[in-house]
Scaffold this motif. Structure first.
Motif, short mmCIF file in Angstrom:
data_model
loop_
_atom_site.label_atom_id
_atom_site.label_comp_id
_atom_site.label_asym_id
_atom_site.label_seq_id
_atom_site.Cartn_x
_atom_site.Cartn_y
_atom_site.Cartn_z
N TYR A 255 -6.46 13.41 55.67
CA TYR A 255 -6.32 12.05 56.05
C TYR A 255 -4.63 12.23 55.98
CZ TYR A 255 -4.44 7.36 55.08
OH TYR A 255 -3.64 5.88 55.40
N PHE A 256 -3.79 11.72 56.82
CA PHE A 256 -2.32 11.80 57.17
C PHE A 256 -1.95 10.52 56.59
CE2 PHE A 256 1.91 11.78 59.01
CZ PHE A 256 2.14 13.08 58.68
N GLY A 257 -1.31 10.49 55.67
CA GLY A 257 -0.60 9.06 55.10
C GLY A 257 -0.63 9.05 53.60
N ASN A 258 0.02 8.03 53.10
CA ASN A 258 -0.04 7.80 51.66
C ASN A 258 -1.37 7.30 51.19
OD1 ASN A 258 0.64 7.25 48.97
ND2 ASN A 258 2.58 6.14 49.51
N ALA A 259 -2.10 8.27 50.52
CA ALA A 259 -3.34 7.70 49.60
C ALA A 259 -3.23 8.29 48.28
CB ALA A 259 -4.53 8.64 50.36
N ILE A 260 -2.16 8.01 47.63
CA ILE A 260 -1.94 8.43 46.19
C ILE A 260 -1.69 6.96 45.52
CG2 ILE A 260 -1.34 10.69 46.60
CD1 ILE A 260 1.80 9.70 45.97
N GLN A 261 -1.87 7.17 44.02
CA GLN A 261 -1.45 6.03 43.27
C GLN A 261 -1.20 6.50 42.00
OE1 GLN A 261 -5.20 4.04 42.88
NE2 GLN A 261 -4.81 2.26 44.31
N SER A 262 -0.07 6.16 41.29
CA SER A 262 0.48 6.43 40.00
C SER A 262 -0.02 5.96 39.01
CB SER A 262 2.14 6.06 40.26
OG SER A 262 2.64 6.52 39.10
N ILE A 263 -0.47 6.79 37.94
CA ILE A 263 -1.25 6.28 36.76
C ILE A 263 -0.38 6.56 35.61
CG2 ILE A 263 -3.56 6.28 37.93
CD1 ILE A 263 -4.13 8.76 36.41
N PRO A 264 -0.25 5.68 34.72
CA PRO A 264 0.51 5.83 33.30
C PRO A 264 -0.60 6.15 32.29
CG PRO A 264 0.30 3.64 33.78
CD PRO A 264 -0.23 3.92 34.85
N THR A 265 0.01 7.13 31.31
CA THR A 265 -0.76 7.32 30.11
C THR A 265 0.15 7.21 29.00
OG1 THR A 265 -2.25 8.99 31.37
CG2 THR A 265 -2.15 9.15 28.85
N VAL A 266 0.12 6.50 28.07
CA VAL A 266 0.56 5.93 27.12
C VAL A 266 0.20 6.63 25.77
CG1 VAL A 266 1.50 4.03 28.53
CG2 VAL A 266 -0.23 3.59 26.87
N ALA A 267 1.34 6.74 25.03
CA ALA A 267 0.74 7.24 23.48
C ALA A 267 2.03 6.91 22.36
CB ALA A 267 0.35 8.47 23.43
N SER A 268 1.89 6.58 21.41
CA SER A 268 3.20 6.36 20.37
C SER A 268 3.51 7.94 20.22
CB SER A 268 2.62 5.73 18.90
OG SER A 268 1.92 6.60 18.32
N VAL A 269 4.84 7.98 19.94
CA VAL A 269 5.56 9.16 19.45
C VAL A 269 4.76 9.89 18.68
CG1 VAL A 269 7.62 10.37 18.76
CG2 VAL A 269 7.76 8.63 20.64
N LYS A 270 4.59 9.22 17.34
CA LYS A 270 3.79 10.04 16.28
C LYS A 270 2.16 10.49 16.79
CE LYS A 270 2.25 8.75 11.46
NZ LYS A 270 2.08 7.61 10.60
N GLU A 271 1.69 9.63 17.51
CA GLU A 271 0.30 9.94 18.00
C GLU A 271 0.55 11.38 18.85
OE1 GLU A 271 -2.46 6.73 18.75
OE2 GLU A 271 -1.12 6.71 20.24
N LEU A 272 1.62 11.29 19.62
CA LEU A 272 1.71 12.41 20.60
C LEU A 272 1.93 13.85 19.68
CD1 LEU A 272 1.62 13.34 23.66
CD2 LEU A 272 4.08 12.89 23.46
N LEU A 273 2.81 13.74 18.89
CA LEU A 273 3.36 14.96 18.08
C LEU A 273 2.61 15.18 16.87
CD1 LEU A 273 7.36 14.26 18.45
CD2 LEU A 273 5.72 15.43 19.94
N SER A 274 1.83 14.39 16.27
CA SER A 274 0.99 14.83 15.26
C SER A 274 -0.24 15.50 15.55
CB SER A 274 0.83 13.65 14.37
OG SER A 274 0.09 12.68 15.03
N ASN A 275 -0.81 15.35 16.71
CA ASN A 275 -1.97 15.94 17.33
C ASN A 275 -1.34 17.10 18.09
OD1 ASN A 275 -4.39 13.87 16.69
ND2 ASN A 275 -2.92 12.58 17.57
N ASP A 276 -2.53 17.77 18.37
CA ASP A 276 -2.53 18.94 19.08
C ASP A 276 -2.38 18.91 20.58
OD1 ASP A 276 -5.19 18.52 19.61
OD2 ASP A 276 -5.90 20.37 18.38
N LEU A 277 -2.27 19.93 21.59
CA LEU A 277 -2.39 20.02 22.79
C LEU A 277 -3.42 19.49 23.53
CD1 LEU A 277 -0.45 20.71 25.28
CD2 LEU A 277 -1.82 22.79 25.34
N PHE A 278 -4.61 19.85 22.84
CA PHE A 278 -5.74 19.35 23.36
C PHE A 278 -5.75 17.81 23.24
CE2 PHE A 278 -9.76 17.32 22.13
CZ PHE A 278 -10.61 17.42 23.29
#
Length: 265
Positions: A128-151
């Motif tokens: 399909y030739f055209g814009n068929a995308i949507q932008s999705i946000p994923t949110v987390a607190s800084v503490k959650e993000l950095l205190s957990n692992d990459l998984f």
């Protein structure tokens, strides 16, 4: 020469009757171009991407004696496998957030685009030739993000992408139709990252008569702190180039972040 014929059909949910009305004088930018920024290309080899993917999926190499020998055993895995690109995005999210030195209670956002062609029922044509995308946000607190692992961080991105099905795509279109607007760009709260483009785009396959391209860049438009563009590496075979735009002090911190830099070549 066109080897794959694009689909120009407009019988999709994205063929909207909504009218986007421009304000008098035209639309205004949602970010300032006056802030100091640094831009750098980070290259990731196929081997580095594989290591990131194994780490994000909590996959380790062990033998019966507990020593590594190349046999892959999954310790913990998601319902479906976390992709290479999601693994790379998660590492970038963690490292940029750490380099920004934000308060642990602050909410950080990683925004990425998803291809909606195969998510709708019935599915759109892959070409399909055209814009068929949507932008999705994923949110987390800084503490959650950095205190957990990459998984943990990779799985947040992964589950958000997996959940973006037919109903979510259609709801997104309805929400936009109720309030038509240009997509806002920028790092509004100092804790956002926006991923654009895709390493799946075969950019080096385009020959305009000058031979194979030496490099791919995104130009000068829409550059702000936290804007990332992903391109395939020139070598192909799963290599990835990230064009990273950050505030100078954040870029300096990212370049010293060994959790990130160990994968850069």
């Amino acid at each position: 020469m066109i080897t794959r014929q694009p689909c120009f059909s407009r019988k999709t949910v994205f063929d909207s009757p909504a009218v986007l009305k421009f304000p008098e004088g035209g639309p205004s930018a949602t970010f300032t171009g006056d802030e100091p920024i640094r831009e750098k290309i980070f290259h990731f080899s196929q081997e580095a991407i594989l290591k990131l993917k194994l780490r994000a999926n909590k996959t380790v190499q062990v033998n019966v004696n507990g020593k590594t020998n190349g046999k892959i055993t999954t310790v913990k895995k998601t319902k479906t496998e976390i992709s290479s690109f999601q693994s790379l995005c998660a590492q970038l999210w963690r490292s940029v957030t750490r380099a920004r030195k934000l308060d642990g209670n602050k909410t950080t956002t990683f925004r990425m685009a998803v291809n909606c062609r195969h998510r709708l029922e019935e599915k759109m044509e892959p070409l399909y030739f055209g814009n068929a995308i949507q932008s999705i946000p994923t949110v987390a607190s800084v503490k959650e993000l950095l205190s957990n692992d990459l998984f943990w961080s990779a799985n947040q991105l992964h589950q958000n992408v997996v959940a973006h099905g037919d109903a979510t795509v259609r709801q997104g279109v309805k929400d936009w139709e109720s309030n038509p607007r240009l997509f806002p760009l920028g790092n509004f709260d100092g804790a956002m990252i926006t991923m654009g483009s895709s390493p799946r785009f075969p950019m080096y396959d385009n020959d305009f008569g000058w031979g194979r391209s030496i490099a791919v860049r995104s130009g000068m438009a829409n550059k702000f702190d936290g804007k990332i563009s992903a391109f395939p590496g020139r070598q192909g075979n799963g290599t990835v180039d990230l064009e990273v735009v950050l505030a100078p002090e954040t870029m300096a911190g990212l370049e010293e972040d060994m959790e990130f830099m160990q994968y850069v070549s």
